[in-house]
Design an enzyme around this catalytic site. Structure first.
Site, mmCIF file in Angstrom:
data_model
loop_
_atom_site.group_PDB
_atom_site.id
_atom_site.type_symbol
_atom_site.label_atom_id
_atom_site.label_comp_id
_atom_site.label_asym_id
_atom_site.label_seq_id
_atom_site.Cartn_x
_atom_site.Cartn_y
_atom_site.Cartn_z
ATOM 1 N N ILE A 13 49.527 112.526 1.951
ATOM 2 C CA ILE A 13 48.551 113.481 2.490
ATOM 3 C C ILE A 13 47.904 112.945 3.759
ATOM 4 C CG2 ILE A 13 46.858 112.686 0.745
ATOM 5 C CD1 ILE A 13 45.662 115.589 1.003
ATOM 6 N N THR A 14 47.924 113.768 4.803
ATOM 7 C CA THR A 14 47.278 113.384 6.063
ATOM 8 C C THR A 14 45.850 113.927 6.080
ATOM 9 O OG1 THR A 14 47.955 115.350 7.326
ATOM 10 C CG2 THR A 14 49.515 113.502 7.254
ATOM 11 N N ALA A 16 43.236 112.369 5.043
ATOM 12 C CA ALA A 16 42.731 112.108 3.687
ATOM 13 C C ALA A 16 41.508 111.199 3.688
ATOM 14 C CB ALA A 16 43.842 111.487 2.835
ATOM 15 N N GLY A 19 36.644 115.187 3.925
ATOM 16 C CA GLY A 19 36.764 116.620 3.714
ATOM 17 C C GLY A 19 37.784 117.042 2.674
ATOM 18 N N TYR A 170 41.980 126.521 18.848
ATOM 19 C CA TYR A 170 42.105 126.174 17.431
ATOM 20 C C TYR A 170 42.835 127.297 16.682
ATOM 21 C CZ TYR A 170 40.729 125.209 12.602
ATOM 22 O OH TYR A 170 40.746 124.977 11.246
HETATM 23 N N1 NAP Z 1 36.399 123.068 7.121
HETATM 24 C C1 NAP Z 1 36.784 124.333 7.210
HETATM 25 O O1 NAP Z 1 35.981 125.280 7.091
HETATM 26 C C2 NAP Z 1 38.241 124.646 7.414
HETATM 27 C C3 NAP Z 1 38.638 125.992 7.357
HETATM 28 C C4 NAP Z 1 39.982 126.298 7.545
HETATM 29 C C5 NAP Z 1 40.902 125.274 7.769
HETATM 30 N N2 NAP Z 1 40.484 123.991 7.833
HETATM 31 C C6 NAP Z 1 41.489 122.941 8.064
HETATM 32 O O2 NAP Z 1 41.390 121.973 7.051
HETATM 33 C C7 NAP Z 1 41.963 120.744 7.494
HETATM 34 C C8 NAP Z 1 41.062 119.591 7.089
HETATM 35 O O3 NAP Z 1 39.837 119.737 7.751
HETATM 36 P P1 NAP Z 1 38.438 119.392 7.071
HETATM 37 O O4 NAP Z 1 37.647 120.642 7.033
HETATM 38 O O5 NAP Z 1 38.626 118.623 5.827
HETATM 39 O O6 NAP Z 1 37.788 118.505 8.246
HETATM 40 P P2 NAP Z 1 37.347 116.956 8.290
HETATM 41 O O7 NAP Z 1 36.379 116.677 7.206
HETATM 42 O O8 NAP Z 1 36.924 116.743 9.684
HETATM 43 O O9 NAP Z 1 38.693 116.166 7.989
HETATM 44 C C9 NAP Z 1 39.712 116.092 8.962
HETATM 45 C C10 NAP Z 1 40.634 114.946 8.633
HETATM 46 O O10 NAP Z 1 41.625 114.865 9.664
HETATM 47 C C11 NAP Z 1 41.632 113.540 10.195
HETATM 48 N N3 NAP Z 1 41.981 113.469 11.610
HETATM 49 C C12 NAP Z 1 41.320 114.022 12.654
HETATM 50 N N4 NAP Z 1 41.912 113.665 13.806
HETATM 51 C C13 NAP Z 1 42.954 112.860 13.487
HETATM 52 C C14 NAP Z 1 43.938 112.167 14.234
HETATM 53 N N5 NAP Z 1 43.973 112.218 15.564
HETATM 54 N N6 NAP Z 1 44.870 111.436 13.568
HETATM 55 C C15 NAP Z 1 44.839 111.360 12.211
HETATM 56 N N7 NAP Z 1 43.945 111.991 11.450
HETATM 57 C C16 NAP Z 1 43.008 112.731 12.078
HETATM 58 C C17 NAP Z 1 40.204 113.053 10.001
HETATM 59 O O11 NAP Z 1 40.162 111.640 10.089
HETATM 60 P P3 NAP Z 1 38.838 110.850 10.549
HETATM 61 O O12 NAP Z 1 38.122 110.528 9.267
HETATM 62 O O13 NAP Z 1 39.359 109.650 11.232
HETATM 63 O O14 NAP Z 1 38.056 111.762 11.449
HETATM 64 C C18 NAP Z 1 39.915 113.596 8.596
HETATM 65 O O15 NAP Z 1 40.492 112.798 7.611
HETATM 66 C C19 NAP Z 1 42.167 120.907 8.996
HETATM 67 O O16 NAP Z 1 43.535 121.146 9.252
HETATM 68 C C20 NAP Z 1 41.345 122.147 9.349
HETATM 69 O O17 NAP Z 1 41.895 122.835 10.446
HETATM 70 C C21 NAP Z 1 39.166 123.641 7.655
#
Ligand code: NAP
Length: 293
Positions: A13-14, A16, A19, A170
């Protein structure tokens, strides 16, 4: 895959370290899977490892990989490490993603949202595909979003050089996640490997907290109507484990229900075109990197 069948299964899982991805890693480890977590930074990845390990069922393994997925060389190295380390790969969860309110470019010169949200899962999946096929029945799940609604793929400005709006960009990458998944499913027909994407809902995570104080405050204001990360990870965990999805392929899910995405996300020709263009983008970075090394 019920809970028992998840034991001994290798999941990667990426995103990870925080969130939705961290919550999913914890839930899958608790059900007995062998979980490999990918993080961007060593320290955060180690912290996440400890959290996942604390939840893991006896006998399950937790391993870590560190890669900045916006760099294609890092994605290639990650894939090589995974192929060397795990004899089989049962579930690939492409979850890492972000939004950037100002235009930035990756080390490969690719607009950063596109590099991270679309090209990284595209390339990682392609590099791991033979192992996933050899491990079949196996699953590939990509975290997309309802943010794709109303977006089109900007085939005439893929690098967002003519115009850039953070949320608009996005949206395009989340549309790309769905088109990638449906084209992947078509290419996987008969292989016993399935590919699905999903929308996690509005989730109170680290998402959009990288864009300064104003966005930070906006996310705080949204918190009362947001889900917690466990709820946000529910469909991801379900897609990774449920026997209900073994006979479907290329679908988009919301709250564990198959949903039709936007008309643009159902465009088969656009999906094929996106696949070919993404292949060309990755090939061009590879040849530039080889030329420079
Ligand atoms: N939150 C929402 O409401 C929502 C809604 C729809 C879809 N999504 C999708 O859900 C997915 C997870 O997002 P989340 O809401 O859980 O946000 P999050 O808490 O910001 O988690 C994002 C994850 O991605 C990693 N990441 C960011 N940039 C990276 C890079 N350059 N290389 C490797 N890893 C990287 C982060 O690592 P770090 O810890 O190093 O930052 C973190 O583990 C995303 O694809 C997002 O588009 C989110």
């Amino acid at each position: 895959m019920d809970e028992l069948a998840l034991r001994g299964r290798q999941v990667l899982i990426t995103g990870a370290t925080n969130g939705i991805g961290l919550a999913a890693a914890e839930a899958l480890a608790a059900r007995g899977a062998n979980v490999a977590i990918v993080g961007r930074a060593q320290t955060r990845t180690k912290v996440a490892e400890a959290l996942v390990r604390a939840r893991a069922a006896p006998g399950g393994t937790v391993s870590t990989h560190v890669a900045d997925l916006s760099s294609q060389a890092a994605v290639r190295k990650l894939a090589a490490d995974i192929l060397a380390r795990y004899g089989k790969l049962d579930v690939l969860l492409n979850n890492a993603g972000a939004m950037y309110t100002t235009r930035q470019v990756s080390v490969d010169g690719i607009e950063l949202t596109w590099a991270l949200n679309h090209l990284a899962p595209f390339l990682l999946t392609k590099l791991l595909l033979d192992r996933l096929k050899a491990s079949a029945p196996s699953r590939i799940i990509t975290t997309a979003s309802d943010a794709h609604l109303g977006a089109t793929v900007p085939f005439d400005d893929l690098n967002a050089e003519r115009s850039y709006r953070g949320f608009g960009r996005y949206k395009e990458t989340k549309l790309a996640n769905i088109l990638f998944t449906s084209e992947l499913a078509r290419r996987l027909e008969g292989s016993n490997v399935t590919a699905h994407s999903f929308h996690p809902g509005l989730v109170s995570s680290g998402f959009n907290r990288n864009n300064g104080l104003l966005m930070d405050m906006a996310m705080l204001l949204l918190r009362p109507i947001s889900r917690n990360v466990q709820k946000g990870a529910e469909t991801l965990v379900w897609l990774a484990t449920s026997p209900d999805v073994v006979s479907t392929n290329g679908r988009y899910f919301v709250d564990m229900q198959s949903r039709l995405p936007s008309p643009q996300a159902q465009d088969v020709a656009a999906a094929r075109r996106l696949w070919e263009i993404s292949e060309a983008q990755c090939a061009s970075v590879l040849s530039r990197n080889k030329g420079g090394s």
